[in-house]
Motif scaffolding. Structure first.
Motif, PDB file in Angstrom:
ATOM      1  N   UNK A  93      44.960  27.277  17.664  1.00  0.00           N
ATOM      2  CA  UNK A  93      45.754  27.289  16.425  1.00  0.00           C
ATOM      3  C   UNK A  93      44.930  27.300  15.148  1.00  0.00           C
ATOM      4  N   UNK A  94      43.813  26.567  15.113  1.00  0.00           N
ATOM      5  CA  UNK A  94      42.994  26.513  13.896  1.00  0.00           C
ATOM      6  C   UNK A  94      42.455  27.892  13.534  1.00  0.00           C
ATOM      7  N   UNK A  95      42.115  28.716  14.539  1.00  0.00           N
ATOM      8  CA  UNK A  95      41.602  30.054  14.260  1.00  0.00           C
ATOM      9  C   UNK A  95      42.659  30.923  13.589  1.00  0.00           C
ATOM     10  N   UNK A  96      43.912  30.768  14.015  1.00  0.00           N
ATOM     11  CA  UNK A  96      44.983  31.521  13.371  1.00  0.00           C
ATOM     12  C   UNK A  96      45.120  31.114  11.906  1.00  0.00           C
ATOM     13  N   UNK A  97      44.972  29.824  11.623  1.00  0.00           N
ATOM     14  CA  UNK A  97      45.059  29.359  10.236  1.00  0.00           C
ATOM     15  C   UNK A  97      43.951  29.947   9.374  1.00  0.00           C
TER      16      UNK A  97
END
Length: 310
Positions: A93-97
Motif C-alpha cells: 500500500x505505501x508504494x501506491x501512495x
C-alpha cells in the motif's frame, strides 16, 4: 530489466517507461510511455477509464493479466472501456501512495485496489505472541534475520525459505494470536481511497484470495507449492492474518462508501480445489487470472454500465 529505482523516493521503484527500448512487438512485458504495463494510454480519453492498482498479481504472468481480461469482457458486453494495468511486482500500500499524484493525473473514472500480500509478508507489521510484549525482542529478531540474509546472500536466503517444510497445525498459540492481527497499513489504503474520492473517482476495494484458508486443511500439493512468510512456518497463520485483513477491507469499504469486490469469499465457491488455481500461496495460474478477470468485470458491469464520461 523493466523496473527502475525511484530517483526521488528511497526504497521505492517503478516500471521503466517505454521498455523494451526497441521495436520488439513480441515482447510480453511491454511498458508504455506512462510507465504502465500494456498498450499506450488513449490520450483522448475517449472511453471509460479503469485503473487497476496492485502488486505482482495485477502485473500478471507473461501471457495473461486480469486487467486485459477485464477490458475484453466489458468491451464484448457493449461497455467500451480502457483498462490500465497499474500493477507492479513487490508493491505494498505505501508504494501506491508514493505514486498517487501520477495515478490521479491519469483521470481514471474507476479505480480498483487489489493490494496487500507484500505487507502481509513483511515482518515489519507482525509481532509474535512474545514480541508483542517487547518491541526490543521484535527489533532484535529482525536485525538478526537481516544480518543473516546479508551473510548468506539474498538468493540463498530465498531458497532456504522455499525449502522449509510447512507445518500445518491449527489452534496453536501462534494461530490464536494471528486471529487478533491488526493490519497497521490499513490507513494507507484509506488515504488512497480519500485521494481518489476527492477527484470524483469511483473506487472498488478487492479482497485477497489465497491458497491457504483457515477452515480447510491444506492438501499435500498445496503444502508443496505454497510458500510462507519468514516469521512463520504454519499455513494457518498466513490464512488467519489474510482473513483478518480481508475483513478489515470489508469494514473499510462500508465506512468509506466505496465498492467491494470480495474475491476471497468468491474463491471459496469457485476456486475448488484451490491448489489447481495457484502457483504458490498468493499467485494465480493463468486460468485463475482469467477467472478473476471475468468476475471483476461482472461485478463492475452493473456499477459502471450507466456511468457517463466526464
Amino acid at each position: 530489466p523493466y523496473e527502475m529505482v525511484s530517483p526521488s523516493v528511497g526504497g521505492h521503484w517503478g516500471l521503466r517507461a517505454g521498455y523494451p527500448l526497441s521495436n520488439d512487438s513480441n515482447n510480453q512485458f511491454h511498458i508504455n510511455q506512462d510507465g504502465m504495463r500494456g498498450p499506450e494510454i488513449d490520450k483522448d480519453h475517449s472511453r471509460l477509464r479503469i485503473l487497476s492498482l496492485g502488486d505482482s498479481v495485477t502485473f500478471g504472468l507473461a501471457s495473461v493479466t486480469y486487467p486485459r481480461i477485464l477490458e475484453d469482457v466489458l468491451n464484448e458486453t457493449g461497455i467500451p472501456v480502457e483498462v490500465i494495468n497499474g500493477g507492479v511486482e513487490g508493491y505494498a500500500p505505501r508504494n501506491l501512495l508514493y505514486e498517487i499524484e501520477r495515478y490521479v493525473s491519469l483521470r481514471p473514472n474507476v479505480v480498483t485496489i487489489f493490494i496487500g500480500w507484500n505487507a502481509l509478508y513483511s515482518p515489519t507489521h507482525w509481532l509474535t505472541e512474545f514480541e508483542r510484549f517487547s518491541r526490543l525482542i521484535w527489533f532484535a529478531r529482525n536485525v538478526s534475520r537481516n544480518v543473516y540474509r546479508r551473510l548468506v546472500g539474498e538468493e540463498a536466503y530465498a531458497r532456504e525459505m522455499l525449502r522449509r517444510i510447512p507445518e500445518p497445525t491449527n489452534n496453536t498459540a501462534e494461530v490464536i494470536y494471528a486471529r487478533e492481527y491488526n493490519p497497521s497499513y490499513l490507513g494507507q489504503i484509506e488515504e488512497l481511497v480519500e485521494n481518489f474520492q476527492k477527484e470524483g473517482t469511483q473506487v472498488f476495494l478487492i479482497t485477497l484470495p489465497g491458497l491457504f484458508v483457515s477452515d480447510t486443511d491444506p492438501s499435500e500439493k498445496a503444502l508443496k507449492v505454497g510458500h510462507l512468510p519468514a516469521f512463520t512456518n504454519n499455513p494457518y497463520v498466513l490464512a488467519e492474518i489474510t482473513e483478518r485483513y480481508n475483513q478489515s477491507l470489508r469494514v473499510l469499504a462500508t465506512r468509506q462508501g466505496v465498492g467491494l469486490i470480495d474475491l476471497a469469499a468468491w474463491s471459496n465457491r469457485n476456486l475448488v480445489p484451490r491448489e489447481e488455481f495457484f502457483t504458490d500461496s498468493v499467485h494465480l495460474t493463468s486460468e485463475g487470472l482469467r477467472k478473476i478477470g471475468v468476475v471483476i468485470a461482472e461485478q463492475l458491469k452493473g456499477s459502471i454500465g450507466k456511468k457517463q464520461m466526464p
